[in-house]
Design a protein around this motif. Structure first.
Motif: not given
Length: 319
Positions: A19-20, A48-59, A125-128
């Motif tokens: 989406l980004l 787990p879910d918050l961190d998965t979003v954060m890590y995935t979008l933050g590289g 800095n996940p962009g969301v």
């Protein structure tokens, strides 16, 4: 454009990455993250879910696993095992431990989960804009019957330790009935131009978010179009064991059944995979606009194409 997505788990995080890539720099994305998977381990608050979003979008995500940190080491877990302290079935790596330590220290100091999540995102800095669904404690439990009898276990134990090998008899989001939406959640939904349901687990991810009083109602009442993407392709979950928890709530593991379970009062549009093109007519007969398109997130560009299609459908069904 202001986009709000309800997300949980690996599927949600990978969709958000697409989406980004699909939207412009002027667009704003708010993610309402599932916290029903949260668990306390080693005295630490793990999200787990918050961190998965954060890590995935933050590289920082381990790409092959889809969860945890890249270049992870496991010294702390090994030492805990030597002390006889578990659980051994849940993997927290050394880098991941640091996140949970910071979160737990901030919570103990009196900060809310929303404030802690915002602070953690400064690094990534996940962009969301990442919001937990609630600052209150909510934990999804699963009722099972095994050799120990009928009992409830934490969803993480059911999913990770038991590998969903035992039938789920009921899904209970403990604490959800008295929880309040986190600050900014209801406002984001009311002000959204588009609301998206990524291909996350419809029961224990998106379903748990919707179980927090006020969120389902806010989605249903939002002037923005609501479009979802099926996590079921060809009668099977793309990833994980969503069929197990769907059965627990009496829903077939089909793209059509998941759409009808959400219902036309909640969603305006639904994307199914081309393998499920036969479901389009039944979904549309229920009052939900439906399209059959490729839904496998094979890479970022394929996922971005899915996101663009979802946004295009949102325009077509705009209220």
């Amino acid at each position: 454009m202001r986009i709000v997505a309800l997300a949980g788990g690996i599927g949600g995080a990978r969709f958000l990455r697409g989406l980004l890539a699909a939207v412009g720099p002027q667009d704003e994305i708010t993610v309402i993250g599932n916290t029903g998977d949260d668990i306390h381990l080693y005295g630490l608050k793990v999200c787990p879910d918050l961190d998965t979003v954060m890590y995935t979008l933050g590289g920082g995500i381990h790409e092959e696993q889809g969860w945890g940190r890249t270049d992870e080491t496991w010294s702390i877990k090994a030492e805990m095992k030597e002390y006889g302290v578990g659980p051994e079935w849940f993997g927290l790596g050394d880098r991941d431990f640091a996140t949970h330590l910071v979160r737990s220290q901030m919570l103990a100091a009196g900060y809310s989960l929303s404030q802690v999540t915002e602070a953690l995102c400064v690094r990534w800095n996940p962009g969301v804009r990442l919001l937990p669904m609630s600052d209150d404690r909510v934990e999804t439990h699963v009722r099972i019957t095994d050799e120990q009898g009928t009992r409830a276990v934490h969803f993480q134990e059911y999913w990770v330790r038991l590998h969903a090998a035992v039938d789920a008899e009921a899904i209970i989001p403990v604490g959800a009935d008295t929880a309040k939406p986190a600050p900014g959640v209801l406002e984001a939904l009311a002000e959204a131009d588009v609301i998206l349901f990524p291909p996350s687990n419809p029961v224990v991810s998106i379903g748990t978010i919707l179980a927090v009083p006020g969120i389902r109602e806010a989605v249903a009442a939002a002037p923005a179009p609501v479009v979802g993407l099926s996590p079921i392709i060809g009668g099977a979950p793309v990833r994980g064991m969503a069929d197990k928890v769907l059965a627990a709530v009496g829903v077939e593991a089909t793209a059509e059944a998941v759409a009808l379970n959400y219902g036309p009062d909640l969603i305006d549009g639904w994307l199914v995979d081309t393998a499920d093109e036969d479901a389009v007519a039944a979904v549309e007969a229920a009052g939900i606009a439906c399209r059959a398109v490729p839904l496998l997130m094979t890479d970022v560009e394929a996922t971005a194409k899915m996101a663009r299609t979802a946004l295009a459908l949102a325009e077509q069904v705009r209220k």
